[in-house]
Design a protein around this motif. Structure first.
Motif, PDB file in Angstrom:
ATOM      1  N   GLN A  23       0.769  -1.075  -0.045  1.00  0.00           N
ATOM      2  CA  GLN A  23       0.039  -0.100  -0.153  1.00  0.00           C
ATOM      3  C   GLN A  23       0.901   1.360   0.046  1.00  0.00           C
ATOM      4  OE1 GLN A  23      -3.411  -0.155  -0.549  1.00  0.00           O
ATOM      5  NE2 GLN A  23      -3.747   2.046  -0.137  1.00  0.00           N
ATOM      6  N   SER A  26       2.291   1.669  -3.565  1.00  0.00           N
ATOM      7  CA  SER A  26       1.257   2.209  -4.276  1.00  0.00           C
ATOM      8  C   SER A  26       0.751   3.471  -4.192  1.00  0.00           C
ATOM      9  CB  SER A  26       0.043   1.213  -4.081  1.00  0.00           C
ATOM     10  OG  SER A  26      -1.171   1.668  -4.802  1.00  0.00           O
ATOM     11  N   GLN A  27       0.838   4.037  -2.876  1.00  0.00           N
ATOM     12  CA  GLN A  27       0.328   5.485  -2.743  1.00  0.00           C
ATOM     13  C   GLN A  27       1.741   6.319  -3.067  1.00  0.00           C
ATOM     14  OE1 GLN A  27      -2.503   6.696  -1.575  1.00  0.00           O
ATOM     15  NE2 GLN A  27      -2.929   4.634  -1.999  1.00  0.00           N
ATOM     16  N   GLY A  29       3.595   5.573  -5.569  1.00  0.00           N
ATOM     17  CA  GLY A  29       3.713   5.693  -6.919  1.00  0.00           C
ATOM     18  C   GLY A  29       2.563   6.669  -7.546  1.00  0.00           C
ATOM     19  N   GLU A  30       1.195   6.715  -6.895  1.00  0.00           N
ATOM     20  CA  GLU A  30       0.356   7.380  -7.203  1.00  0.00           C
ATOM     21  C   GLU A  30       0.262   8.968  -7.133  1.00  0.00           C
ATOM     22  OE1 GLU A  30      -3.747   8.047  -8.600  1.00  0.00           O
ATOM     23  OE2 GLU A  30      -2.445   6.579  -8.712  1.00  0.00           O
ATOM     24  N   CYS A  31       0.930   9.062  -5.816  1.00  0.00           N
ATOM     25  CA  CYS A  31       1.338  10.548  -5.856  1.00  0.00           C
ATOM     26  C   CYS A  31       2.298  11.168  -6.533  1.00  0.00           C
ATOM     27  CB  CYS A  31       1.704  10.816  -4.249  1.00  0.00           C
ATOM     28  SG  CYS A  31       0.523  10.436  -2.969  1.00  0.00           S
ATOM     29  N   LYS A  33       2.865   9.869  -9.595  1.00  0.00           N
ATOM     30  CA  LYS A  33       2.164  10.308 -11.029  1.00  0.00           C
ATOM     31  C   LYS A  33       1.494  11.488 -11.126  1.00  0.00           C
ATOM     32  CE  LYS A  33      -1.434   8.112 -11.798  1.00  0.00           C
ATOM     33  NZ  LYS A  33      -2.496   9.141 -12.126  1.00  0.00           N
ATOM     34  N   ASN A  34       0.966  11.861  -9.900  1.00  0.00           N
ATOM     35  CA  ASN A  34      -0.093  13.019  -9.772  1.00  0.00           C
ATOM     36  C   ASN A  34       0.792  14.406  -9.881  1.00  0.00           C
ATOM     37  OD1 ASN A  34      -2.298  11.399 -10.022  1.00  0.00           O
ATOM     38  ND2 ASN A  34      -2.607  11.628  -7.676  1.00  0.00           N
ATOM     39  N   CYS A  60       2.561   2.323 -17.725  1.00  0.00           N
ATOM     40  CA  CYS A  60       1.497   1.490 -17.117  1.00  0.00           C
ATOM     41  C   CYS A  60       1.307   0.213 -17.687  1.00  0.00           C
ATOM     42  CB  CYS A  60       0.019   2.331 -17.360  1.00  0.00           C
ATOM     43  SG  CYS A  60       0.138   3.738 -16.085  1.00  0.00           S
ATOM     44  N   ASN A  98      -9.069   8.036 -17.232  1.00  0.00           N
ATOM     45  CA  ASN A  98      -7.636   8.458 -17.332  1.00  0.00           C
ATOM     46  C   ASN A  98      -7.436  10.138 -18.001  1.00  0.00           C
ATOM     47  OD1 ASN A  98      -6.264   6.668 -15.825  1.00  0.00           O
ATOM     48  ND2 ASN A  98      -5.993   5.434 -17.686  1.00  0.00           N
ATOM     49  N   ILE A 114      -6.702  14.752  -5.403  1.00  0.00           N
ATOM     50  CA  ILE A 114      -6.954  13.976  -4.285  1.00  0.00           C
ATOM     51  C   ILE A 114      -7.928  14.378  -3.372  1.00  0.00           C
ATOM     52  CG2 ILE A 114      -5.549  13.674  -2.149  1.00  0.00           C
ATOM     53  CD1 ILE A 114      -4.129  12.232  -4.553  1.00  0.00           C
TER      54      ILE A 114
END
Length: 206
Positions: A23, A26-27, A29-31, A33-34, A60, A98, A114
């Motif tokens: 987790q 994952s977070q 990577g998500e942050c 990316k944003n 991706c 997306n 977010i």
């Protein structure tokens, strides 16, 4: 906002280091990316939403390909032949999502995206409680209320930064332009005191 999100978490929590690590990655990577999308679409590159999505898709695809190869079984082909009428519309929907996310980040910011995600999560839980009979305890209601109140107040502070309520909050928390103005005034006063080129007493008019 963070406090409300933490209050919305209820029930028994069994900590698992493996799940926590996944987790966390994952977070991160998500942050990342944003933030990268915010920079690429607002910096000198000036990418539009479709171009940014096209730029992000190969990365991706590589990550998903690694996951498929590492967990490959012979049943994947059979399942694909069975479920392809659902997989293709799902892929198209994911592409549209997306593009919408990229457009939101471009027009607003990554932080706004977010916050929109928090609002979406609260809406999903409340709709599930209203129409699907999901159990939502009082603590979760209070947590979502606090979280959404924080989101609305942040939006209000962005729209009307000169509002007395916003100014009072910034002075109380020493954040925003109000705190910076106080620091600037104090630094200017200190600079004037340390400036020995100015006379201590005004010149006489005699």
């Amino acid at each position: 906002i963070l406090g409300g999100s933490l209050m919305a978490v209820s029930g028994q929590i069994d900590f698992a280091m493996t799940g926590f690590t996944f987790q966390l990655i994952s977070q991160f990577g998500e942050c990342s990316k944003n933030v990268m999308g915010d920079w690429m679409m607002k910096s000198h590159l000036k990418l539009d939403a479709l171009t940014y999505t096209m730029f992000l898709a190969p990365a991706c695809f590589v990550i998903l390909l690694i996951g498929v190869v590492s967990s490959w079984t012979s049943e994947i082909v059979t399942d694909f032949l069975m479920w392809w009428p659902y997989l293709i519309p799902s892929g198209c929907l994911a592409f549209a999502l997306n593009v919408c996310i990229s457009s939101l980040i471009k027009e607003c910011s990554a932080f706004t995206f977010i916050l929109a995600g928090l609002f979406k999560d609260a809406a999903i839980v409340l709709v599930g409680a209203a129409y699907l009979g999901e159990t939502v305890v009082l603590q979760q209601h209070v947590g979502f209320a606090v979280c959404l109140s924080g989101v609305f107040f942040w939006s209000y502070s962005r729209i009307l930064p000169e509002s007395p309520v916003v100014q009072l909050f910034e002075r109380a928390t020493c954040s925003g332009a109000a705190c910076f103005q106080v620091e600037k005034v104090s630094k200017d006063a200190e600079a004037n005191l340390n400036d020995e080129s100015k006379p201590l007493l005004p010149k006489s008019s005699v």
